[in-house]
Enzyme design. Structure first.
Site, PDB file in Angstrom:
ATOM      1  N   ASP A   1       4.788   0.011  12.019  1.00  0.00           N
ATOM      2  CA  ASP A   1       3.518  -0.576  11.598  1.00  0.00           C
ATOM      3  C   ASP A   1       3.350  -2.011  12.106  1.00  0.00           C
ATOM      4  O   ASP A   1       2.263  -2.574  12.018  1.00  0.00           O
ATOM      5  CB  ASP A   1       3.401  -0.554  10.065  1.00  0.00           C
ATOM      6  CG  ASP A   1       3.189   0.872   9.557  1.00  0.00           C
ATOM      7  OD1 ASP A   1       2.776   1.723  10.351  1.00  0.00           O
ATOM      8  OD2 ASP A   1       3.450   1.122   8.369  1.00  0.00           O
TER       9      ASP A   1
ATOM     10  N   ILE B   1       8.217   6.303  16.789  1.00  0.00           N
ATOM     11  CA  ILE B   1       7.823   7.037  15.581  1.00  0.00           C
ATOM     12  C   ILE B   1       6.525   7.822  15.777  1.00  0.00           C
ATOM     13  O   ILE B   1       6.453   8.995  15.423  1.00  0.00           O
ATOM     14  CB  ILE B   1       7.653   6.078  14.363  1.00  0.00           C
ATOM     15  CG1 ILE B   1       8.808   5.064  14.268  1.00  0.00           C
ATOM     16  CG2 ILE B   1       7.501   6.872  13.063  1.00  0.00           C
ATOM     17  CD1 ILE B   1      10.157   5.629  13.958  1.00  0.00           C
TER      18      ILE B   1
ATOM     19  N   LYS C   1       0.839  -1.213   0.000  1.00  0.00           N
ATOM     20  CA  LYS C   1       0.000   0.000   0.000  1.00  0.00           C
ATOM     21  C   LYS C   1       0.871   1.261   0.000  1.00  0.00           C
ATOM     22  O   LYS C   1       0.665   2.170  -0.800  1.00  0.00           O
ATOM     23  CB  LYS C   1      -0.871  -0.008   1.265  1.00  0.00           C
ATOM     24  CG  LYS C   1      -1.485   1.326   1.606  1.00  0.00           C
ATOM     25  CD  LYS C   1      -2.321   1.260   2.862  1.00  0.00           C
ATOM     26  CE  LYS C   1      -1.557   1.493   4.150  1.00  0.00           C
ATOM     27  NZ  LYS C   1      -1.261   2.878   4.493  1.00  0.00           N
TER      28      LYS C   1
ATOM     29  N   ASP D   1      -4.042  11.863  13.095  1.00  0.00           N
ATOM     30  CA  ASP D   1      -4.967  10.725  13.015  1.00  0.00           C
ATOM     31  C   ASP D   1      -4.817   9.846  14.245  1.00  0.00           C
ATOM     32  O   ASP D   1      -4.200  10.250  15.234  1.00  0.00           O
ATOM     33  CB  ASP D   1      -4.796   9.947  11.708  1.00  0.00           C
ATOM     34  CG  ASP D   1      -3.424   9.313  11.584  1.00  0.00           C
ATOM     35  OD1 ASP D   1      -2.681   9.299  12.584  1.00  0.00           O
ATOM     36  OD2 ASP D   1      -3.094   8.826  10.492  1.00  0.00           O
TER      37      ASP D   1
ATOM     38  N   ARG E   1      -4.529  10.208   4.069  1.00  0.00           N
ATOM     39  CA  ARG E   1      -3.419  11.096   4.403  1.00  0.00           C
ATOM     40  C   ARG E   1      -2.354  11.113   3.313  1.00  0.00           C
ATOM     41  O   ARG E   1      -1.741  12.130   3.038  1.00  0.00           O
ATOM     42  CB  ARG E   1      -2.799  10.540   5.687  1.00  0.00           C
ATOM     43  CG  ARG E   1      -2.483  11.579   6.616  1.00  0.00           C
ATOM     44  CD  ARG E   1      -1.733  11.125   7.807  1.00  0.00           C
ATOM     45  NE  ARG E   1      -1.238  12.336   8.412  1.00  0.00           N
ATOM     46  CZ  ARG E   1      -0.154  12.941   8.029  1.00  0.00           C
ATOM     47  NH1 ARG E   1       0.616  12.424   7.102  1.00  0.00           N
ATOM     48  NH2 ARG E   1       0.195  14.077   8.587  1.00  0.00           N
TER      49      ARG E   1
HETATM   50  N1  EPU Z   1       6.968  13.973  10.966  1.00  0.00           N
HETATM   51  C1  EPU Z   1       7.074  15.289  11.334  1.00  0.00           C
HETATM   52  N2  EPU Z   1       7.196  16.220  10.343  1.00  0.00           N
HETATM   53  C2  EPU Z   1       7.200  15.887   9.029  1.00  0.00           C
HETATM   54  C3  EPU Z   1       7.077  14.527   8.661  1.00  0.00           C
HETATM   55  C4  EPU Z   1       6.955  13.590   9.668  1.00  0.00           C
HETATM   56  O1  EPU Z   1       7.072  15.625  12.504  1.00  0.00           O
HETATM   57  O2  EPU Z   1       7.326  16.791   8.170  1.00  0.00           O
HETATM   58  C5  EPU Z   1       6.839  12.971  12.040  1.00  0.00           C
HETATM   59  C6  EPU Z   1       5.455  12.325  12.029  1.00  0.00           C
HETATM   60  O3  EPU Z   1       4.534  13.103  12.755  1.00  0.00           O
HETATM   61  C7  EPU Z   1       5.745  10.989  12.639  1.00  0.00           C
HETATM   62  C8  EPU Z   1       7.161  10.668  12.173  1.00  0.00           C
HETATM   63  O4  EPU Z   1       7.720  11.900  11.785  1.00  0.00           O
HETATM   64  O5  EPU Z   1       5.718  11.091  14.024  1.00  0.00           O
HETATM   65  C9  EPU Z   1       7.231   9.674  11.024  1.00  0.00           C
HETATM   66  O6  EPU Z   1       6.567  10.180   9.895  1.00  0.00           O
HETATM   67  P1  EPU Z   1       6.881   9.699   8.410  1.00  0.00           P
HETATM   68  O7  EPU Z   1       6.841  10.916   7.546  1.00  0.00           O
HETATM   69  O8  EPU Z   1       8.107   8.862   8.375  1.00  0.00           O
HETATM   70  O9  EPU Z   1       5.638   8.773   8.121  1.00  0.00           O
HETATM   71  P2  EPU Z   1       4.524   8.956   7.029  1.00  0.00           P
HETATM   72  O10 EPU Z   1       5.121   9.188   5.702  1.00  0.00           O
HETATM   73  O11 EPU Z   1       3.511   9.901   7.519  1.00  0.00           O
HETATM   74  C10 EPU Z   1       4.541   6.423   6.386  1.00  0.00           C
HETATM   75  C11 EPU Z   1       3.508   5.337   6.274  1.00  0.00           C
HETATM   76  C12 EPU Z   1       3.073   4.889   7.654  1.00  0.00           C
HETATM   77  C13 EPU Z   1       4.294   4.398   8.407  1.00  0.00           C
HETATM   78  C14 EPU Z   1       5.344   5.516   8.456  1.00  0.00           C
HETATM   79  C15 EPU Z   1       6.640   5.122   9.124  1.00  0.00           C
HETATM   80  C16 EPU Z   1       2.388   5.866   4.223  1.00  0.00           C
HETATM   81  C17 EPU Z   1       1.125   6.255   3.554  1.00  0.00           C
HETATM   82  N3  EPU Z   1       2.360   5.818   5.545  1.00  0.00           N
HETATM   83  O12 EPU Z   1       3.889   7.506   7.046  1.00  0.00           O
HETATM   84  O13 EPU Z   1       2.174   3.798   7.466  1.00  0.00           O
HETATM   85  O14 EPU Z   1       3.931   4.048   9.703  1.00  0.00           O
HETATM   86  O15 EPU Z   1       5.663   5.946   7.112  1.00  0.00           O
HETATM   87  O16 EPU Z   1       7.186   4.019   8.508  1.00  0.00           O
HETATM   88  O17 EPU Z   1       3.373   5.564   3.574  1.00  0.00           O
HETATM   89  C18 EPU Z   1       0.278   2.465   7.802  1.00  0.00           C
HETATM   90  O18 EPU Z   1       0.493   1.976   6.691  1.00  0.00           O
HETATM   91  O19 EPU Z   1      -0.577   1.991   8.592  1.00  0.00           O
HETATM   92  C19 EPU Z   1       1.050   3.649   8.209  1.00  0.00           C
HETATM   93  C20 EPU Z   1       0.698   4.433   9.218  1.00  0.00           C
END
Ligand code: EPU
Length: 465
Positions: A344, A366, A48, A155, A131
């Protein structure tokens, strides 16, 4: 939107199985009987978290991009709608059925026709449901010099900031503002290559920045970049489209901007989180499962934990096999960006700890809200104490069935797996969350020997395949 396929979640009541009466009106639920051991073979399709971004990356090139091995899940249907509203034509057709599998294919082929000038706006009604829609920010800014995307907010797993996306794009010359719940970015003269240091290896920020950089003028260096297999997958597709990227799979990405990219055909990388869910399920239930479609190297630390817990993990030609003969031994787990233990899989680590022999310390680094679901685990009799981002879990021989509620995708899947270790029948409600990440979860459980039924809430016609 084509109606040739339906979301598997709405149609899973096994033919001939007695109907399940939902305990909560209009809420979809899964009912599982505890005590089963997961045994057999399961085919895992594309990730996904890769497929959604590959769809966004398609915006970078006019013409038809074809993405295969895309999981047949609700989020993909929502992303297709995001792209349609940007002027793309999106057609979703069935993919091949994995060998030995019955029923509808768990994956689809997404055909995206991108216009010369895609739109520049993604509304809150879709972004709040998905998201990952924020992934259109980088590609649209790079193509159109202007973009207005609704801010997704937080979320169920945490606050989820965007500051690193914004700061990185600003370094590349974009002017960014926030108004009325939208992130607005403009770069009328085009983006300029820059050196960007991320405070944290954010998956989403790395993706947005690399997708912006491939069409920027000059070179961009992204330091402390995320290196998840899904990032590698996106970079591979971008390179096939004509992008110049070095350091793929490392924490320094070097991108040399090019004038234009071309559409391609690309197969999505296998879903390591779904694979990990089955691996933990096999270990927790003292079962024996062959997981196909995912390279075990993507799960090195997670699988090593299962070995420490007493399991046997063997690589296979098409994936890997996990077997656990005795009650698992308690192991400590710390979540970290890849190659660390994936956040995850935290609900599965908590589930394993809940039935292990001994006490485990589980640390989440995380997301600040990941432990929300432990209240539901407590309803199943798990002995868990949390303090900040740590949880101490004292394992019990057996959990105890109770109605519980899925709060997000991974917590939902984790609760279903935990319910297999409970006495009696457990009903897990709000399982539409699980449909967002696991194609045909119920079908897979059933094929692995679990007595499981699904009761459906009325289908949302807007987001069915
Ligand atoms: N963060 C910030 N500022 C930013 C970006 C991120 O503070 O500009 C923080 C977030 O709030 C969080 C942490 O950094 O606490 C990690 O965020 P990251 O950007 O790495 O995650 P994401 O891109 O929002 C993706 C996956 C998540 C998965 C995470 C970590 C997608 C759609 N989502 O989220 O997947 O947990 O990376 O590996 O790719 C899921 O599939 O159930 C899911 C939540």
């Amino acid at each position: 939107m084509t109606n040739s396929l339906r979301t598997p979640s709405r149609n899973d009541l096994e033919a001939g199985a007695p109907p399940v009466t939902p305990t909560i009106a209009d809420v979809d639920l899964i009912r599982v009987e505890g005590g089963a051991r997961l045994n057999g073979e399961v085919a895992v399709v594309g990730a996904k978290n890769s497929a959604l971004k590959l769809m966004a990356a398609a915006l970078l090139a006019p013409g038809r991009t074809v993405i295969t091995n895309v999981p047949r899940i609700t989020d993909i249907a929502i992303m297709a709608e995001v792209l349609r509203r940007l002027g793309c034509q999106v057609e979703i057709t069935p993919d091949e059925v994995p060998a030995g599998r019955q029923g509808p294919p768990p994956s689809v082929v997404v055909n995206i026709d991108v216009p010369d000038e895609p739109g520049t706006e993604a509304d809150y009604d879709l972004v709040r449901r998905l998201r990952a829609s924020i992934a259109v920010l980088g590609p649209l800014l790079a193509r159109r010099g202007y973009v207005r995307v609704a801010h997704p907010g937080g979320d169920a797993i945490g606050s989820r900031g965007l500051d690193m996306h914004v700061a990185g794009l600003a370094r590349m010359g974009a002017e960014i503002s926030g108004e009325h719940g939208f992130v607005i970015a403009s770069a009328p003269q085009g983006l300029q290559g820059a050196t960007i240091w991320l405070d944290f290896p954010s998956v989403g920020a790395t993706e947005n920045l690399v997708m912006a950089a491939v069409l920027a003028k000059g070179s961009t260096e992204i330091d402390n970049a995320a290196r998840e297999p899904e990032i590698v997958d996106i970079c591979s597709m971008l390179i096939a489209m004509g992008a110049k990227i070095e350091g793929v799979g490392t924490s320094t990405l070097r991108v040399e901007g090019v004038e234009a990219l071309s559409p391609v055909r690309h197969a999505t990388v296998g879903d390591r989180i779904v694979a990990g869910t089955w691996a933990f399920g096999a270990a927790m239930t003292r079962g024996d499962v062959l997981v196909n479609g995912v390279d075990p190297a993507f799960l090195d630390i997670a699988l090593d934990k299962l070995v420490s817990a007493g399991g046997v993990v063997e690589p296979e030609k098409t994936g890997f096999r996990v077997r656990m003969d005795d009650r698992p031994k308690a192991v400590d787990v710390v979540t970290l960006p890849f190659p660390g233990f994936a956040t995850d899989l935290l609900p599965m680590a908590i589930g394993l700890a809940s039935v292990s022999d001994g006490a485990s310390l589980v640390t989440e680094n995380i997301f600040d809200g990941r432990f929300m679901f432990v209240n539901e685990m407590a309803r199943l009799g798990a002995d868990i104490k949390t303090d900040g981002h740590h949880a101490v879990v004292r394992g019990r021989e057996r959990l105890s069935s109770a109605p519980v509620r899925a709060t997000d995708i991974r917590a939902g899947a984790g609760l279903v797996i935990a319910a297999l270790c409970a006495d009696g029948i457990t009903e897990i409600s709000h399982v539409h969350h699980i449909d967002r990440g696991y194609p045909d979860f119920v079908g897979d459980l059933s094929a692995l020997g679990v007595e499981v039924q699904r009761a459906a809430a009325p289908e949302d016609p807007q987001f069915s395949f």
